[in-house]
Scaffold this motif. Structure first.
Motif, PDB file in Angstrom:
ATOM      1  N   LYS A  30       2.642 -51.876 -29.633  1.00 48.10           N
ATOM      2  CA  LYS A  30       1.704 -51.061 -28.866  1.00 48.10           C
ATOM      3  C   LYS A  30       1.625 -51.560 -27.420  1.00 48.10           C
ATOM      4  O   LYS A  30       1.566 -50.763 -26.479  1.00 48.10           O
ATOM      5  N   ASP A  31       1.645 -52.868 -27.229  1.00 47.92           N
ATOM      6  CA  ASP A  31       1.586 -53.433 -25.873  1.00 47.92           C
ATOM      7  C   ASP A  31       2.796 -53.022 -25.043  1.00 47.92           C
ATOM      8  O   ASP A  31       2.663 -52.674 -23.864  1.00 47.92           O
ATOM      9  N   SER A  32       3.975 -53.033 -25.646  1.00 50.93           N
ATOM     10  CA  SER A  32       5.173 -52.593 -24.924  1.00 50.93           C
ATOM     11  C   SER A  32       5.060 -51.119 -24.560  1.00 50.93           C
ATOM     12  O   SER A  32       5.379 -50.716 -23.441  1.00 50.93           O
ATOM     13  N   GLN A  33       4.583 -50.309 -25.523  1.00 53.20           N
ATOM     14  CA  GLN A  33       4.408 -48.889 -25.250  1.00 53.20           C
ATOM     15  C   GLN A  33       3.427 -48.680 -24.103  1.00 53.20           C
ATOM     16  O   GLN A  33       3.669 -47.876 -23.202  1.00 53.20           O
ATOM     17  N   LEU A  34       2.346 -49.412 -24.103  1.00 52.45           N
ATOM     18  CA  LEU A  34       1.364 -49.329 -23.029  1.00 52.45           C
ATOM     19  C   LEU A  34       2.007 -49.674 -21.689  1.00 52.45           C
ATOM     20  O   LEU A  34       1.788 -48.980 -20.682  1.00 52.45           O
ATOM     21  N   ASN A  35       2.829 -50.713 -21.666  1.00 51.92           N
ATOM     22  CA  ASN A  35       3.510 -51.113 -20.429  1.00 51.92           C
ATOM     23  C   ASN A  35       4.484 -50.034 -19.945  1.00 51.92           C
ATOM     24  O   ASN A  35       4.610 -49.805 -18.741  1.00 51.92           O
TER      25      ASN A  35
END
Length: 153
Positions: A30-35
């Motif tokens: 999810k953090d990568s997607q957010l980035n």
């Protein structure tokens, strides 16, 4: 990159997924997607290839131009642009140009609608025809259309 980011978000929302679920389709957290959506990181080709396997229009995300994908029928989307303002609506019923213009309190504007593969083929054939053929096509379609749904009457 902002256009890429907004189109990535648009595709995620089109599929009705949150960031964690969409990221999982691409094999990221999810953090990568957010980035990716914020533009602080750029995805690699493995991520994009994985998304493409899940009916994400990767060409659209990268270029802003929709590809006609097998099995993909976009819900009608009408965007009316006038003097830098945009009104959008996505639903099972197309928004009529006049209604969209009233929403913007604008004079007549350009209306763009996403089309299905069948509609795109019809448009291609219409554009390939000479003026006589186009006139014939308009006459036939106008005659076949239900009276309340006719564009020209």
């Amino acid at each position: 990159m902002p256009d890429f980011c907004s189109r990535l978000i648009e595709e995620r929302k089109r599929l009705g997924l949150n960031q964690a679920a969409f990221g999982a389709l691409g094999g990221v957290t999810k953090d990568s997607q957010l980035n990716y959506e914020k533009g602080t990181r750029r995805p690699d080709s493995e991520y994009l290839e994985a998304l493409a396997m899940h009916d994400v229009d990767v060409a659209y995300v990268l270029t802003g131009h929709r590809m006609l994908m097998a099995g993909y029928v976009a819900p009608p989307v009408v965007r009316v642009q006038k003097q830098g303002l945009t009104a959008s609506r996505q639903s099972s019923q197309p928004l009529q140009a006049e209604e969209a213009e009233r929403q913007l309190d604008a004079e007549p504007a350009t209306v763009m609608r996403e089309v299905t593969r069948e509609e795109a083929a019809l448009l291609d054939n219409y554009n390939a025809a000479d003026e006589k053929g186009r006139a014939a096509a308009r006459s036939v379609l106008d005659a076949l259309a239900e009276p309340k749904k006719r564009a020209n009457g």
